[in-house]
Scaffold this motif. Sequence first.
Motif, PDB file in Angstrom:
ATOM      1  N   UNK A 104       0.809  -1.210   0.000  1.00 54.08           N
ATOM      2  CA  UNK A 104       0.000   0.000   0.000  1.00 54.08           C
ATOM      3  C   UNK A 104       0.845   1.263   0.000  1.00 54.08           C
ATOM      4  N   UNK A 105       0.268   2.338  -0.489  1.00 51.25           N
ATOM      5  CA  UNK A 105       0.959   3.623  -0.600  1.00 51.25           C
ATOM      6  C   UNK A 105       1.483   4.097   0.756  1.00 51.25           C
ATOM      7  N   UNK A 106       0.654   4.014   1.766  1.00 50.98           N
ATOM      8  CA  UNK A 106       1.063   4.465   3.101  1.00 50.98           C
ATOM      9  C   UNK A 106       2.245   3.648   3.624  1.00 50.98           C
ATOM     10  N   UNK A 107       2.249   2.347   3.344  1.00 54.38           N
ATOM     11  CA  UNK A 107       3.366   1.496   3.767  1.00 54.38           C
ATOM     12  C   UNK A 107       4.650   1.860   3.030  1.00 54.38           C
ATOM     13  N   UNK A 108       4.536   2.197   1.757  1.00 54.92           N
ATOM     14  CA  UNK A 108       5.709   2.623   0.990  1.00 54.92           C
ATOM     15  C   UNK A 108       6.276   3.914   1.577  1.00 54.92           C
ATOM     16  N   UNK A 109       5.404   4.883   1.841  1.00 59.81           N
ATOM     17  CA  UNK A 109       5.853   6.151   2.423  1.00 59.81           C
ATOM     18  C   UNK A 109       6.516   5.938   3.778  1.00 59.81           C
ATOM     19  N   UNK A 110       5.923   5.077   4.598  1.00 58.54           N
ATOM     20  CA  UNK A 110       6.495   4.798   5.913  1.00 58.54           C
ATOM     21  C   UNK A 110       7.868   4.152   5.765  1.00 58.54           C
ATOM     22  N   UNK A 111       8.019   3.273   4.797  1.00 59.35           N
ATOM     23  CA  UNK A 111       9.314   2.647   4.544  1.00 59.35           C
ATOM     24  C   UNK A 111      10.359   3.652   4.135  1.00 59.35           C
ATOM     25  N   UNK A 112       9.989   4.598   3.275  1.00 55.90           N
ATOM     26  CA  UNK A 112      10.918   5.648   2.873  1.00 55.90           C
ATOM     27  C   UNK A 112      11.298   6.537   4.049  1.00 55.90           C
TER      28      UNK A 112
END
Length: 82
Positions: free
Chosen positions: A67-75
């Motif tokens: 998910x988009x939010x998970x990608x952002x959190x990873x970054x």
Amino acid sequence: MSKDTVAIRVDSDLRQRLDKLADAFGQTRSSIINDALRQYADHQEWQVNLIAERARSIAEGRAKLIGHDDVLAGFEQRFADK
């Protein structure tokens, strides 16, 4: 391989650049244009095939989707200390 004629219009600057390249490589303008178009077609076909394979992978449930939010959190986590 048989050759077909395709007419294109280019601005004078591009024509001069193509002529310089052809001269530098000891080739014709036509061969330079053919090489460029072949490279373009190869790359575009690669992209189309990759997108189709990814779509099949998703449709068949083989893809791991994030998910988009998970990608952002990873970054944010990865670059927090930089």
